[in-house]
Design an enzyme around this catalytic site. Structure first.
Site, short mmCIF file in Angstrom:
data_model
loop_
_atom_site.label_atom_id
_atom_site.label_comp_id
_atom_site.label_asym_id
_atom_site.label_seq_id
_atom_site.Cartn_x
_atom_site.Cartn_y
_atom_site.Cartn_z
NE ARG A 37 9.25 1.32 -3.54
CZ ARG A 37 8.63 -0.24 -3.56
NH1 ARG A 37 8.59 -0.72 -5.50
NH2 ARG A 37 7.54 -1.04 -3.44
CB THR A 86 3.59 8.57 -6.91
OG1 THR A 86 4.34 8.08 -5.94
CG2 THR A 86 2.07 8.97 -6.28
CG ASP A 111 11.41 -2.86 3.51
OD1 ASP A 111 12.44 -2.24 3.24
OD2 ASP A 111 10.36 -1.94 3.11
CG ASP A 157 11.59 -2.19 7.18
OD1 ASP A 157 12.06 -0.73 6.96
OD2 ASP A 157 9.64 -2.23 7.22
#
Ligand code: PRP
Ligand code: URA
Length: 208
Positions: free
Chosen positions: A103, A107, A199, A202
């Protein structure tokens, strides 16, 4: 939404609670992703077709069944990688086709960077594996890729979804099944699922 399946299995709910915990270290986080993925895949594959297969036991002949369909596991890099191994052990003849998407942080739109699908589909059923369905952009883009490939049956197997992502994916592709462990409250301004787990890439790879 009849094609949206949220697991009610106590083991899934227990493991998702551990997965969310900010104190959970990458090693345990990876184990949980693997285990939850197996449980969700068990539910997502309940409608696979089988063919009658006679089998001889040490005592007698029996009517058995074998899987008729070729399954494609489609992990979305990176975070989907951790969902592959456990599922693959349960269905070792599955093909694994990686799709690379990330991603764009500004945006929130998906950017494709890896796709080695051959010309023409080689599987009957695709299971897209990605723990997070946030805006839905990555999942929609992955289904687009698989449909262009010619895939006929596609299921999305995710762990945490947002209501916004479920809506976007089911509106863009009403014909696919969604199997998730939970649908959370909402997305925040950065496109993170709340409460979510942070995340997922991560936390698996220790890169946060
Ligand atoms: C995460 C996640 C999904 C995507 C979901 O990947 O694994 O692929 O975001 O967001 P969306 O529904 O808004 O598209 P990310 O882009 O962080 O890449 P990574 O797995 O390589 O960390
Ligand atoms: N990707 C993640 O890893 N987590 C989110 O909450 C949203 C997208």
């Amino acid at each position: 939404m009849s094609n949206v399946h949220v697991s009610t299995h106590p083991l899934v709910r227990h493991k998702v609670c551990l997965l969310r915990n900010v104190e959970t270290e990458p090693r345990t986080f990876r184990e949980l992703i693997r285990e939850i993925a197996m449980l969700l895949a068990y539910e997502a594959t309940a409608d696979l077709k089988t063919r009658p297969t006679p089998v001889q036991t040490p005592l007698a002949g029996a009517e058995g069944e074998s899987l008729e369909e070729i399954i494609g596991l489609v992990p979305v890099l990176r975070a989907g990688l951790g969902m592959v191994e456990g599922i693959w052990e349960m269905m070792p003849s599955a093909e694994v086709w990686h799709i690379g998407l990330f991603r764009d942080e500004r945006t929130l739109k998906p950017v494709e960077y890896y796709n080695k699908l051959p010309v023409g589909p080689t599987v009957h059923v695709c299971l897209i594996l990605d723990p997070m369905l946030a805006t839905g952009g990555s999942a929609i883009a992955t289904v687009d890729v698989l449909k262009r490939w010619g895939a006929q049956r596609i299921k999305f197997v995710g762990i945490i979804a947002s209501p916004e992502g479920v809506k976007a994916l089911t509106e863009a592709h009403p014909d696919i099944d969604l199997h998730v462990a939970t649908i959370d409250s909402h997305l925040n301004e950065q496109g993170y699922i709340v409460p979510g787990l942070g995340d997922a890439g991560d936390r698996q790879f220790g890169t946060g």
